[in-house]
Structure formats: C-alpha cells, structure tokens
Scaffold this motif. Structure first.
Motif, PDB file in Angstrom:
ATOM      1  N   LYS A   1       4.788   3.179   9.099  1.00  0.00           N
ATOM      2  CA  LYS A   1       5.045   2.322   7.939  1.00  0.00           C
ATOM      3  C   LYS A   1       3.776   1.613   7.463  1.00  0.00           C
ATOM      4  O   LYS A   1       3.592   1.354   6.290  1.00  0.00           O
ATOM      5  CB  LYS A   1       6.067   1.243   8.319  1.00  0.00           C
ATOM      6  CG  LYS A   1       7.481   1.744   8.322  1.00  0.00           C
ATOM      7  CD  LYS A   1       8.463   0.601   8.366  1.00  0.00           C
ATOM      8  CE  LYS A   1       9.882   1.133   8.273  1.00  0.00           C
ATOM      9  NZ  LYS A   1      10.817   0.310   8.986  1.00  0.00           N
ATOM     10  N   THR A   2       2.936   1.256   8.428  1.00  0.00           N
ATOM     11  CA  THR A   2       1.748   0.473   8.072  1.00  0.00           C
ATOM     12  C   THR A   2       0.618   0.777   9.054  1.00  0.00           C
ATOM     13  O   THR A   2       0.876   1.304  10.157  1.00  0.00           O
ATOM     14  CB  THR A   2       2.092  -1.040   8.102  1.00  0.00           C
ATOM     15  OG1 THR A   2       1.009  -1.796   7.592  1.00  0.00           O
ATOM     16  CG2 THR A   2       2.398  -1.535   9.520  1.00  0.00           C
ATOM     17  N   ILE A   3      -0.609   0.449   8.667  1.00  0.00           N
ATOM     18  CA  ILE A   3      -1.713   0.513   9.634  1.00  0.00           C
ATOM     19  C   ILE A   3      -1.710  -0.840  10.348  1.00  0.00           C
ATOM     20  O   ILE A   3      -1.738  -1.896   9.705  1.00  0.00           O
ATOM     21  CB  ILE A   3      -3.066   0.776   8.943  1.00  0.00           C
ATOM     22  CG1 ILE A   3      -3.026   2.053   8.106  1.00  0.00           C
ATOM     23  CG2 ILE A   3      -4.185   0.852   9.992  1.00  0.00           C
ATOM     24  CD1 ILE A   3      -4.271   2.296   7.257  1.00  0.00           C
ATOM     25  N   LYS A   4      -1.659  -0.772  11.666  1.00  0.00           N
ATOM     26  CA  LYS A   4      -1.482  -2.000  12.435  1.00  0.00           C
ATOM     27  C   LYS A   4      -2.668  -2.225  13.372  1.00  0.00           C
ATOM     28  O   LYS A   4      -3.203  -1.275  13.942  1.00  0.00           O
ATOM     29  CB  LYS A   4      -0.195  -1.853  13.267  1.00  0.00           C
ATOM     30  CG  LYS A   4       0.280  -3.149  13.832  1.00  0.00           C
ATOM     31  CD  LYS A   4       1.628  -3.009  14.477  1.00  0.00           C
ATOM     32  CE  LYS A   4       1.894  -4.337  15.152  1.00  0.00           C
ATOM     33  NZ  LYS A   4       3.020  -4.467  15.869  1.00  0.00           N
TER      34      LYS A   4
ATOM     35  N   CYS B   1      -0.107   5.584   4.496  1.00  0.00           N
ATOM     36  CA  CYS B   1      -1.342   5.471   5.286  1.00  0.00           C
ATOM     37  C   CYS B   1      -2.532   5.725   4.369  1.00  0.00           C
ATOM     38  O   CYS B   1      -3.131   6.816   4.365  1.00  0.00           O
ATOM     39  CB  CYS B   1      -1.312   6.480   6.431  1.00  0.00           C
ATOM     40  SG  CYS B   1      -2.652   6.175   7.579  1.00  0.00           S
TER      41      CYS B   1
ATOM     42  N   LYS C   1      -4.285   8.091  10.769  1.00  0.00           N
ATOM     43  CA  LYS C   1      -2.904   8.592  10.752  1.00  0.00           C
ATOM     44  C   LYS C   1      -2.671   9.516  11.954  1.00  0.00           C
ATOM     45  O   LYS C   1      -1.566   9.598  12.493  1.00  0.00           O
ATOM     46  CB  LYS C   1      -2.630   9.335   9.445  1.00  0.00           C
ATOM     47  CG  LYS C   1      -1.171   9.648   9.250  1.00  0.00           C
ATOM     48  CD  LYS C   1      -0.847  10.025   7.834  1.00  0.00           C
ATOM     49  CE  LYS C   1       0.655  10.192   7.653  1.00  0.00           C
ATOM     50  NZ  LYS C   1       0.995  10.612   6.316  1.00  0.00           N
TER      51      LYS C   1
ATOM     52  N   ALA D   1     -12.158  -0.663   6.126  1.00  0.00           N
ATOM     53  CA  ALA D   1     -11.261  -0.213   5.050  1.00  0.00           C
ATOM     54  C   ALA D   1     -12.066   0.351   3.877  1.00  0.00           C
ATOM     55  O   ALA D   1     -11.665   1.341   3.254  1.00  0.00           O
ATOM     56  CB  ALA D   1     -10.392  -1.382   4.583  1.00  0.00           C
TER      57      ALA D   1
ATOM     58  N   HIS E   1      -1.754  -3.842   4.672  1.00  0.00           N
ATOM     59  CA  HIS E   1      -1.560  -3.303   6.031  1.00  0.00           C
ATOM     60  C   HIS E   1      -1.625  -4.456   7.036  1.00  0.00           C
ATOM     61  O   HIS E   1      -2.206  -5.513   6.747  1.00  0.00           O
ATOM     62  CB  HIS E   1      -2.639  -2.268   6.351  1.00  0.00           C
ATOM     63  CG  HIS E   1      -2.485  -0.987   5.586  1.00  0.00           C
ATOM     64  ND1 HIS E   1      -1.355  -0.216   5.663  1.00  0.00           N
ATOM     65  CD2 HIS E   1      -3.328  -0.347   4.725  1.00  0.00           C
ATOM     66  CE1 HIS E   1      -1.501   0.852   4.884  1.00  0.00           C
ATOM     67  NE2 HIS E   1      -2.683   0.788   4.300  1.00  0.00           N
TER      68      HIS E   1
ATOM     69  N   TRP F   1      -1.498   3.952  13.076  1.00  0.00           N
ATOM     70  CA  TRP F   1      -0.479   4.136  12.027  1.00  0.00           C
ATOM     71  C   TRP F   1       0.889   4.088  12.688  1.00  0.00           C
ATOM     72  O   TRP F   1       1.166   4.837  13.629  1.00  0.00           O
ATOM     73  CB  TRP F   1      -0.727   5.479  11.321  1.00  0.00           C
ATOM     74  CG  TRP F   1       0.352   5.866  10.359  1.00  0.00           C
ATOM     75  CD1 TRP F   1       1.164   6.953  10.446  1.00  0.00           C
ATOM     76  CD2 TRP F   1       0.727   5.180   9.153  1.00  0.00           C
ATOM     77  NE1 TRP F   1       2.025   6.990   9.374  1.00  0.00           N
ATOM     78  CE2 TRP F   1       1.783   5.919   8.558  1.00  0.00           C
ATOM     79  CE3 TRP F   1       0.286   4.030   8.506  1.00  0.00           C
ATOM     80  CZ2 TRP F   1       2.391   5.533   7.371  1.00  0.00           C
ATOM     81  CZ3 TRP F   1       0.896   3.633   7.318  1.00  0.00           C
ATOM     82  CH2 TRP F   1       1.939   4.379   6.765  1.00  0.00           C
TER      83      TRP F   1
ATOM     84  N   MET G   1       0.824  -1.206   0.000  1.00  0.00           N
ATOM     85  CA  MET G   1       0.000   0.000   0.000  1.00  0.00           C
ATOM     86  C   MET G   1       0.864   1.265   0.000  1.00  0.00           C
ATOM     87  O   MET G   1       2.026   1.242   0.421  1.00  0.00           O
ATOM     88  CB  MET G   1      -0.915  -0.002   1.241  1.00  0.00           C
ATOM     89  CG  MET G   1      -1.697  -1.296   1.451  1.00  0.00           C
ATOM     90  SD  MET G   1      -2.716  -1.799   0.040  1.00  0.00           S
ATOM     91  CE  MET G   1      -3.992  -0.550   0.069  1.00  0.00           C
TER      92      MET G   1
END
Ligand SMILES: Cc1cc2nc3c(=O)[nH]c(=O)nc-3n(C[C@H](O)[C@H](O)[C@H](O)COP(=O)(O)OP(=O)(O)OC[C@H]3O[C@@H](n4cnc5c(N)ncnc54)[C@H](O)[C@@H]3O)c2cc1C
Length: 462
Positions: A424-427, A338, A391, A369, A357, A421, A335
C-alpha cells in the motif's frame, strides 16, 4: 539515453525550449519581476519538459539526477529564494560548535546550475493550473510536461492557535522564531541566544506530523551545550504535546548524562497561549498519578527566549495543485502506488517532506526519493516500463539521520530507516543503534554526521 524532440512531442511538448528561458539563472530574469506578488504575471515564459518547484533537498536532487543521466533534457527549477540554506546541521550553529558558522549552511545556486546544466527561475510560485499544465510565478507563466513538487513545509499557527489574530501570529514569528524552514529564522534565533541574559529557554514541539522529528530535541542539546559553555544560568524546557518522540531512549540518555540540571523535559504538554510582550507561556499538562488517575495541570512560565514550533502543514503549493492529500492537518500528497507519481495526476510527481508514503520527513529521505523520482521520469520519457527497486527488495538504511547531542567532545546519535513496500505504501522501519561503549551517543557518530553533511552538500553544490 537521448531525449529527442520526438520524445517531447510524445509528451505533448510543443516548443520545449523558450527563448525567454534560455538557460541558467536567466530562467526568468530580474527585469521581468515587476508584477504584483498576489496576481503574478500573465507574461508567458515558455514551456519545459520537466518543471520542478522547490530548490531544496528534494527538488535539487531530482534536477541534478535528471541532468546527470540526460544532459539534453530540458529541466527548470523554480525557487523563491536566491540562496540555499540548509536546515540539517543548523542546530550546531545554535550550539556554536567549533568551526561552524553561517557559511556552513549557505550555498549559491550558480554552482550547481553550471555543473549540472539545469535552468533555474528565481521566483515565487503563486498558482498551478493542472488542466492547462502551467505554473504561475511572480515573473510569469511557465508551461510543463511533467511537474515535480518539492516545496517543503509551511507553518499552521491558525490550526494551533485559532484565537490568535494575524498580527499576533506575525509577532510570534518575529519574536519566537520556529526555525524549521530555511532562512532568516535560524539567524534570528541565534541572535536571541547570543544576546540573552540568564533565564530559561522554552522549546515547543509541534502537534501532529512535522519536519525532522528529532530536530527539537537536538536543538535542546545544542542550546544547553551553548549555555554551559557561556555559563548562562537557566534551563532548557521542552514542552512536547506527546509523551515520547524520535530517538527517545537515545535523547533521554543524553539529557540525563550530559544535561541533568539543564534540560527539563515536559511530556504531554499542550501550549495554550503565549504572552509575547511579557514573555510568559501557558500550557496544560496531562499526567497520570501512581493510581493511573489522570490529572490536568495548568502552568505559566516566564522565558527569556522562546522557540515556538507550531503545527506543520504541507507547503501551500500542494493546495495550489489541488492534489488529493491525507485528511490530517499536514495534508501529505497521496501517491500512486509504489511510485513518486501523485495519485491525482500522472504528470505530477512529489518528493521531500510532502510525500504521502510512510517514510520519515528528512533531507536524506528527500534525496533518496529525488533519485527514485528522477529514475521514474527518465524511464517514462524513454518510453520504458519501470519499477522502483524498493518494490522488489527492501532498501537498507534509505534514511540515516544524525543528531548532535554533545560538545567537547562532540557526540552524536543516529537512526537508520530501512524502506520497504507494504503493498500500500513505502514504509520506513527505524533502528537506533548503540555504540561499542553501550551508550547511544559516540564521537564516531558525531564525525559521521559531519561526513554525511559534507557528502550530501558536495553532491548538490560542488
Ligand atoms: C533544524 C532542522 C534540522 C534538520 N536536520 C536534518 C538532518 O540532520 N538530516 C536530515 O536528513 N534532515 C534534517 N532536517 C530535515 C530536512 O531539512 C528536510 O526534511 C528537507 O529539507 C526536506 O526537503 P524538501 O525538498 O521537501 O524541502 P526544502 O528543503 O525545505 O525545500 C523546499 C524549497 O521550496 C521552496 N519553495 C517553497 N514554496 C515555494 C514557492 N511558492 N515558490 C517557489 N519556491 C518555493 C523553498 O524556498 C525551499 O527552498 C532538518 C530540519 C530542521 C528544521
């Protein structure tokens, strides 16, 4: 917010609404469905501002949220099936819980098309040309300005069983259905359970990342509940290639309290082969003895019904789009920060189980999502900058995933995931709560499961 023809031209859209795809289910009419599936049709079916591949949880959420905010937006969903079937709550059908029947899971697409006003093309996607911004379906070629992919998963028997022939894979699909993809596999599995004599049921958990990690264990509980109810003699044996799994403590507590003599959990067990004719499955289990010495045990067991869930991978639609993906066997879509825009192509977005993500692959996550993705696209079409709220601030309980574990009384367990966020990624960070009783399961959670399902399907379909 009004979407004008000028906005469409900004996006490079010329002739946004095609006469061939004037609306509703006529998106690509049955009369056009003549060409061979392999090649698709070269027939041009027009161009749409937003084309969404996949009319499942993610795709339909994007479609209806786009239309809720901008009823003039030209949105087309391409879906290969003519009815929607839900995987969530389908395990309760195998458990034959009160009031649950096929109608609980099956919905027609006519209703949301009427309600939200998006168009739908019922056809299989066979190719994607990102350079020319077209999607080839069995009924013809469709142009897009923005493409959203929510095609879900596919099975990868080849990865797990490299020596199996195509014929054997087909036979496994038929006689040991995985039932992780909506459709007739769930019905076939239910038929096999209904027709079975006494004997054991084996459930194999997929290797690697897979759709809805609690699903195999919820299924074990529901099948065990069914066997108790019908007084079927036999065990439910779970072969898991890993040691632990989602909601581990909560499931193990239910296995012990509710199905002590029924469910047998076998960790670190890798399926080697299946003799489909003689109904025998062979596996290798790695165990550690009291002196921490590793031992390998090879076993073959006879089964009455086999629910063989193979390795999962992203649906081939992702490969067709030639997007950058993760290097594991699943191939999730990488992706663009964010966002639900892909890292490869700013005009291609992805939602649902294929998203790269670090969020759990669930229907609820796909809906979350889908809403985020729709908001991003609407802002972009309006020429506005947009930052996903996650984010700036963690989202509490972005995913809530219920599992039914008991019948008479119905009892459920749950996990919630907060999304944030990381840079680096949505966790997603999971939490499995206990009920007031001190146990993980409760009748209140079972009720919440039904309420969640009614709410989510009402939003998509009524
Ligand atoms: C047994 C089970 C229980 C589950 N329980 C829960 C639960 O309790 N809660 C929860 O939140 N989640 C649950 N899930 C997970 C949930 O079903 C998935 O995470 C969710 O469906 C993912 O949405 P999606 O849009 O990515 O894929 P899907 O919902 O699978 O949608 C993908 C769509 O794309 C279509 N498609 C695929 N290829 C093509 C093509 N080439 N052309 C056209 N159309 C195509 C498919 O037909 C399908 O309709 C469960 C899953 C299983 C298997």
């Amino acid at each position: 917010m009004n979407f004008t023809r000028r906005d469409a031209i900004k996006m490079g859209a010329v002739g946004v609404v095609s006469a061939a795809i004037a609306g509703g289910l006529s998106g690509c009419s049955k009369a056009e469905a003549s060409p061979s599936k392999e090649q698709g049709s070269a027939k041009k079916l027009g161009k749409h501002t937003v084309v969404i591949i996949g009319g499942g949880f993610g795709g339909l959420t994007v479609a209806n949220n786009l239309k809720k905010k901008n009823k003039n937006l030209d949105v087309l969903v391409i879906e290969k099936r003519d009815t929607f079937m839900s995987c969530p709550v389908s395990n309760t059908y195998l458990g034959k819980l009160d009031g649950i029947n096929l109608g609980t899971f099956v919905f027609d697409y006519a209703q949301p098309i009427e309600k939200y006003g998006y168009k739908m093309c019922q056809s299989e996607v066979l190719g994607i040309d990102r350079k020319n911004k077209t999607v080839t379906t069995a009924k013809g070629v469709i142009g897009y300005d923005i493409l959203v992919l929510s095609p879900g998963i596919a099975y990868s028997y080849e990865t797990q069983f490299p020596t199996w022939s195509k014929e054997k894979i087909e036979e496994a699909k038929r006689t040991a259905p995985a039932a992780l993809i909506p459709g007739s596999e769930h019905v076939a599995l239910e038929r096999m359970l209904s027709n079975m004599d006494d004997g054991d049921i084996v459930i194999t958990v997929p290797n690697g990342k897979f759709r809805c990690p609690p699903a195999p264990f919820e299924r074990a509980c529901m099948i065990a509940a069914y066997m108790e109810k019908e007084d079927i003699q036999g065990k439910v044996i779970i072969l898991n290639p890993k040691e632990k799994f989602a909601k581990y403590g909560a499931f193990m507590e239910s296995f012990k309290d509710l199905y002590k003599d029924r469910i047998v959990y076998v960790p670190n067990a890798k399926v080697d082969d299946v003799d489909l004719k003689n109904k025998v499955i062979s596996y290798t289990q790695e165990i550690e003895d009291d002196f921490e010495t590793k031992k390998v045990i090879r076993k073959s067991i006879k089964y009455e019904v086999l629910n063989l869930m193979p390795t999962n991978k992203a649906n081939p639609v992702i490969e067709m789009a030639e997007l950058k993906t993760t290097s594991d066997t699943f191939h999730k879509v990488l992706m663009n920060g964010c966002s639900f825009q892909t890292a490869t192509d700013k005009d291609v977005y992805a939602v649902g189980d294929v998203v790269g993500h670090a969020i759990p692959p669930s229907g609820q996550t796909a809906v979350w999502a889908g809403k985020q993705c729709a908001a991003e696209i609407l802002a972009r079409l309006a020429g506005k900058a947009y930052t996903l709220p996650v984010k700036k601030k963690a989202v509490h309980a972005g995913n809530v995933c219920y599992s039914m574990v008991g019948d008479n009384p119905e009892e459920g367990i749950m996990v919630t995931h907060d999304f944030s966020w990381t840079g680096k990624t949505i966790k997603g960070k999971g939490h499995v709560p206990r009920a007031a009783s001190g146990k993980f399961r409760s009748t209140g959670t079972a009720k919440a499961l039904h309420d969640w399902y009614s709410g989510i399907t009402a939003d998509l379909f009524s």
